[in-house]
Design a protein around this motif. Structure first.
Motif, PDB file in Angstrom:
ATOM      1  N   VAL A 153      10.838   5.564  -0.677  1.00  0.00           N
ATOM      2  CA  VAL A 153      11.648   4.957   0.234  1.00  0.00           C
ATOM      3  C   VAL A 153      10.805   4.755   1.567  1.00  0.00           C
ATOM      4  O   VAL A 153       9.856   5.323   1.988  1.00  0.00           O
ATOM      5  CB  VAL A 153      12.783   5.726   0.894  1.00  0.00           C
ATOM      6  CG1 VAL A 153      13.861   5.333   1.774  1.00  0.00           C
ATOM      7  CG2 VAL A 153      13.494   6.625  -0.203  1.00  0.00           C
ATOM      8  N   ILE A 154      11.171   3.385   1.987  1.00  0.00           N
ATOM      9  CA  ILE A 154      10.380   2.948   3.175  1.00  0.00           C
ATOM     10  C   ILE A 154      11.344   2.526   4.355  1.00  0.00           C
ATOM     11  O   ILE A 154      12.406   1.734   3.782  1.00  0.00           O
ATOM     12  CB  ILE A 154       9.543   1.644   2.938  1.00  0.00           C
ATOM     13  CG1 ILE A 154       8.550   1.916   1.783  1.00  0.00           C
ATOM     14  CG2 ILE A 154       8.630   0.837   4.059  1.00  0.00           C
ATOM     15  CD1 ILE A 154       7.655   0.584   1.222  1.00  0.00           C
ATOM     16  N   VAL A 155      11.299   3.183   5.581  1.00  0.00           N
ATOM     17  CA  VAL A 155      11.908   2.849   6.745  1.00  0.00           C
ATOM     18  C   VAL A 155      11.081   1.935   7.479  1.00  0.00           C
ATOM     19  O   VAL A 155       9.900   2.058   7.766  1.00  0.00           O
ATOM     20  CB  VAL A 155      12.113   4.027   7.467  1.00  0.00           C
ATOM     21  CG1 VAL A 155      12.952   3.708   8.784  1.00  0.00           C
ATOM     22  CG2 VAL A 155      12.854   4.997   6.720  1.00  0.00           C
ATOM     23  N   LEU A 156      11.639   0.647   7.921  1.00  0.00           N
ATOM     24  CA  LEU A 156      10.644  -0.380   8.678  1.00  0.00           C
ATOM     25  C   LEU A 156      11.444  -0.435   9.942  1.00  0.00           C
ATOM     26  O   LEU A 156      12.639  -0.514  10.319  1.00  0.00           O
ATOM     27  CB  LEU A 156      11.316  -1.790   8.018  1.00  0.00           C
ATOM     28  CG  LEU A 156      10.459  -2.793   8.629  1.00  0.00           C
ATOM     29  CD1 LEU A 156       9.063  -2.691   8.724  1.00  0.00           C
ATOM     30  CD2 LEU A 156      10.860  -4.152   7.976  1.00  0.00           C
ATOM     31  N   ALA A 157      10.488   0.141  11.041  1.00  0.00           N
ATOM     32  CA  ALA A 157      11.088   0.159  12.392  1.00  0.00           C
ATOM     33  C   ALA A 157      10.115  -0.849  13.385  1.00  0.00           C
ATOM     34  O   ALA A 157       9.173  -1.288  12.882  1.00  0.00           O
ATOM     35  CB  ALA A 157      10.661   1.590  12.973  1.00  0.00           C
ATOM     36  N   SER A 158      10.491  -0.792  14.638  1.00  0.00           N
ATOM     37  CA  SER A 158       9.581  -1.373  15.662  1.00  0.00           C
ATOM     38  C   SER A 158       9.312  -0.586  16.742  1.00  0.00           C
ATOM     39  O   SER A 158      10.109   0.266  17.367  1.00  0.00           O
ATOM     40  CB  SER A 158      10.568  -2.618  16.149  1.00  0.00           C
ATOM     41  OG  SER A 158       9.819  -3.141  17.266  1.00  0.00           O
ATOM     42  N   SER A 159       8.098  -0.634  17.601  1.00  0.00           N
ATOM     43  CA  SER A 159       7.758   0.082  18.725  1.00  0.00           C
ATOM     44  C   SER A 159       7.839  -0.587  19.997  1.00  0.00           C
ATOM     45  O   SER A 159       7.641  -0.342  21.063  1.00  0.00           O
ATOM     46  CB  SER A 159       6.384   0.425  18.674  1.00  0.00           C
ATOM     47  OG  SER A 159       5.509  -0.587  18.412  1.00  0.00           O
ATOM     48  N   VAL A 160       8.611  -2.039  19.830  1.00  0.00           N
ATOM     49  CA  VAL A 160       8.731  -2.777  20.974  1.00  0.00           C
ATOM     50  C   VAL A 160      10.177  -2.529  21.837  1.00  0.00           C
ATOM     51  O   VAL A 160      10.783  -2.688  21.005  1.00  0.00           O
ATOM     52  CB  VAL A 160       8.666  -4.408  20.525  1.00  0.00           C
ATOM     53  CG1 VAL A 160       8.680  -5.352  22.069  1.00  0.00           C
ATOM     54  CG2 VAL A 160       7.185  -4.544  19.820  1.00  0.00           C
ATOM     55  N   ALA A 161      10.016  -1.983  22.697  1.00  0.00           N
ATOM     56  CA  ALA A 161      11.223  -1.613  23.525  1.00  0.00           C
ATOM     57  C   ALA A 161      12.274  -2.859  23.593  1.00  0.00           C
ATOM     58  O   ALA A 161      11.964  -4.108  23.959  1.00  0.00           O
ATOM     59  CB  ALA A 161      10.885  -1.207  24.835  1.00  0.00           C
ATOM     60  N   GLY A 162      13.456  -2.522  23.244  1.00  0.00           N
ATOM     61  CA  GLY A 162      14.481  -3.540  23.315  1.00  0.00           C
ATOM     62  C   GLY A 162      14.423  -4.641  22.236  1.00  0.00           C
ATOM     63  O   GLY A 162      15.467  -5.399  22.132  1.00  0.00           O
ATOM     64  N   HIS A 163      13.555  -4.335  21.349  1.00  0.00           N
ATOM     65  CA  HIS A 163      13.430  -5.561  20.344  1.00  0.00           C
ATOM     66  C   HIS A 163      13.009  -4.856  18.846  1.00  0.00           C
ATOM     67  O   HIS A 163      12.264  -4.151  18.721  1.00  0.00           O
ATOM     68  CB  HIS A 163      12.436  -6.605  20.472  1.00  0.00           C
ATOM     69  CG  HIS A 163      12.451  -7.179  21.762  1.00  0.00           C
ATOM     70  ND1 HIS A 163      13.024  -8.567  21.591  1.00  0.00           N
ATOM     71  CD2 HIS A 163      12.249  -7.138  23.124  1.00  0.00           C
ATOM     72  CE1 HIS A 163      13.285  -9.318  22.806  1.00  0.00           C
ATOM     73  NE2 HIS A 163      12.850  -8.134  23.802  1.00  0.00           N
ATOM     74  N   TRP A 164      13.980  -5.358  17.714  1.00  0.00           N
ATOM     75  CA  TRP A 164      13.337  -5.131  16.575  1.00  0.00           C
ATOM     76  C   TRP A 164      12.432  -6.175  16.042  1.00  0.00           C
ATOM     77  O   TRP A 164      11.258  -6.509  16.762  1.00  0.00           O
ATOM     78  CB  TRP A 164      14.365  -4.816  15.582  1.00  0.00           C
ATOM     79  CG  TRP A 164      14.093  -4.461  14.191  1.00  0.00           C
ATOM     80  CD1 TRP A 164      13.504  -3.165  14.204  1.00  0.00           C
ATOM     81  CD2 TRP A 164      14.177  -4.980  12.949  1.00  0.00           C
ATOM     82  NE1 TRP A 164      13.458  -2.860  12.763  1.00  0.00           N
ATOM     83  CE2 TRP A 164      13.679  -3.724  12.038  1.00  0.00           C
ATOM     84  CE3 TRP A 164      14.589  -6.009  12.352  1.00  0.00           C
ATOM     85  CZ2 TRP A 164      13.635  -4.021  10.504  1.00  0.00           C
ATOM     86  CZ3 TRP A 164      14.572  -6.344  10.889  1.00  0.00           C
ATOM     87  CH2 TRP A 164      14.056  -5.221  10.044  1.00  0.00           C
ATOM     88  N   LEU A 165      12.357  -6.874  14.800  1.00  0.00           N
ATOM     89  CA  LEU A 165      11.471  -7.865  14.395  1.00  0.00           C
ATOM     90  C   LEU A 165      12.159  -9.182  14.968  1.00  0.00           C
ATOM     91  O   LEU A 165      13.262  -9.701  14.722  1.00  0.00           O
ATOM     92  CB  LEU A 165      11.184  -7.845  13.119  1.00  0.00           C
ATOM     93  CG  LEU A 165      10.840  -6.667  12.404  1.00  0.00           C
ATOM     94  CD1 LEU A 165      10.527  -6.606  10.974  1.00  0.00           C
ATOM     95  CD2 LEU A 165       9.612  -6.124  13.079  1.00  0.00           C
TER      96      LEU A 165
ATOM     97  N   ALA B 210       0.789  -1.189   0.112  1.00  0.00           N
ATOM     98  CA  ALA B 210       0.038   0.064  -0.034  1.00  0.00           C
ATOM     99  C   ALA B 210       1.005   1.287  -0.017  1.00  0.00           C
ATOM    100  O   ALA B 210       0.574   2.058  -0.821  1.00  0.00           O
ATOM    101  CB  ALA B 210      -0.942   0.006   1.187  1.00  0.00           C
ATOM    102  N   ALA B 211       2.040   1.433   0.927  1.00  0.00           N
ATOM    103  CA  ALA B 211       2.837   2.478   0.791  1.00  0.00           C
ATOM    104  C   ALA B 211       3.350   2.799  -0.564  1.00  0.00           C
ATOM    105  O   ALA B 211       3.418   3.817  -1.010  1.00  0.00           O
ATOM    106  CB  ALA B 211       3.981   2.094   1.827  1.00  0.00           C
TER     107      ALA B 211
ATOM    108  N   THR C 139      14.475   0.329   0.557  1.00  0.00           N
ATOM    109  CA  THR C 139      14.017  -0.246   2.185  1.00  0.00           C
ATOM    110  C   THR C 139      15.246  -0.052   2.978  1.00  0.00           C
ATOM    111  O   THR C 139      15.959  -0.601   2.587  1.00  0.00           O
ATOM    112  CB  THR C 139      13.354  -1.408   1.914  1.00  0.00           C
ATOM    113  OG1 THR C 139      14.354  -2.369   1.419  1.00  0.00           O
ATOM    114  CG2 THR C 139      12.305  -1.697   1.327  1.00  0.00           C
ATOM    115  N   ILE C 140      14.902   0.509   4.119  1.00  0.00           N
ATOM    116  CA  ILE C 140      15.779   0.667   5.128  1.00  0.00           C
ATOM    117  C   ILE C 140      15.364   0.216   6.469  1.00  0.00           C
ATOM    118  O   ILE C 140      14.253   0.527   6.871  1.00  0.00           O
ATOM    119  CB  ILE C 140      16.123   2.086   5.338  1.00  0.00           C
ATOM    120  CG1 ILE C 140      16.496   2.860   4.160  1.00  0.00           C
ATOM    121  CG2 ILE C 140      17.298   2.562   6.137  1.00  0.00           C
ATOM    122  CD1 ILE C 140      16.724   4.369   4.100  1.00  0.00           C
ATOM    123  N   ALA C 141      16.077  -0.662   6.988  1.00  0.00           N
ATOM    124  CA  ALA C 141      15.714  -1.200   8.446  1.00  0.00           C
ATOM    125  C   ALA C 141      16.273  -0.337   9.524  1.00  0.00           C
ATOM    126  O   ALA C 141      17.487  -0.422   9.299  1.00  0.00           O
ATOM    127  CB  ALA C 141      16.213  -2.689   8.622  1.00  0.00           C
TER     128      ALA C 141
END
Length: 268
Positions: free
Chosen positions: A51-63, A43-44, A101-103
């Motif tokens: 450009v897509i940045v892939l991030a996480s909102s879980v503290a201390g963890h990415w995916l 969809a993006a 894509t940027i992790a």
């Protein structure tokens, strides 16, 4: 879209996709989450993300690694939390979709989470983040790139250590091996990734898309085939109307006495 997937637009051409806790124990990544991620990625791009940045909102963890209950249920012929094809759709879009894509890796990542990261074009990791492929400990294997993609990034010798022991590499060690582009202080991965995203998004879109295609297709070709493919793609880029305008303007700047440093290179 799953409630644990958020999409923000820091700029018109940049999508920030944030993966949250999907409610599965151990900060794991369920089929439902990854299916929703695949939808969000597609969809993006449809909405204009270059450009897509892939991030996480879980503290201390990415995916993190796949939700093991999903895998067990699929093997036993039962329904998982979502469509398992979401894994392959996500990987394909991250690695071969039209957007760069940027992790933005803000914490530990493992298994399928790492494999999503390996599929990205660029990786920025925070200090102390750990990367592991624990499949050998589980009794399984790296089914979606944890061996083949990682080996292209850091070489066979270190990949063998990662996949045969299941033990993690730190962001700092991975950077030294060429597996991540930058290591930044804790809490700075997203901002660093967005800064890189803004730089890329400001470049000629036809050229960025062409170079992304070159990178992806080169992975499946030998050197001679890769050079031929590079040439075929580059010829279309040289002939693009916007590229012709750009080349003429840049040559005029050289003719006026400007240096390569002033025209091409940023500082910092």
């Amino acid at each position: 879209m799953a409630s644990n997937i958020q999409v923000e637009w820091p700029d018109a051409a940049i999508a920030l996709i944030i993966v949250g806790d999907g409610g599965t124990p151990g900060h794991t990544t369920s089929c439902a989450t990854v299916s929703a991620l695949a939808d969000a990625l597609d969809a993006a791009i449809e909405q204009g993300a270059r450009v897509i940045v892939l991030a996480s909102s879980v503290a201390g963890h990415w995916l993190e690694h796949a939700y093991l209950d999903d895998i067990v249920k699929l093997v036993e012929g039962q329904a998982a939390t979502g469509d398992p094809a979401g894994w392959f759709r996500s990987l394909q879009t991250l690695n071969r979709g039209s957007a760069v894509t940027i992790a933005a890796i803000s914490g530990d990542t493992s298994g399928g989470g790492c494999e999503l990261g390996w599929a990205c074009d660029l990786r920025i990791a925070e200090e102390g983040a750990r990367f592991s492929q624990p499949e050998v400990i589980i009794g399984a294997g790296t089914g979606i790139g944890g061996t083949s993609r990682l080996m292209r990034l850091i070489g066979r010798t270190m990949t063998a250590e990662v996949v045969l022991t299941g033990q993690p590499l730190t962001a700092e060690r991975l950077y030294a091996l060429g597996g991540v582009n930058r290591v930044v202080a804790k809490g700075e991965a997203v901002e660093a990734a967005l800064a890189m995203a803004r730089h890329i998004a400001a470049l000629p879109p036809q050229s960025v898309a062409g170079m992304k295609r070159m990178l992806g297709e080169a992975e499946d070709l030998n050197q001679s085939q890769g050079i031929e493919n590079d040439q075929a793609i580059s010829q279309t880029l040289f002939a693009h109307p916007d590229s012709l305008v750009s080349m003429k303007a840049i040559q005029q700047r050289f003719d006026a006495g400007e240096t390569m440093d002033a025209i091409y290179w940023t500082r910092g």
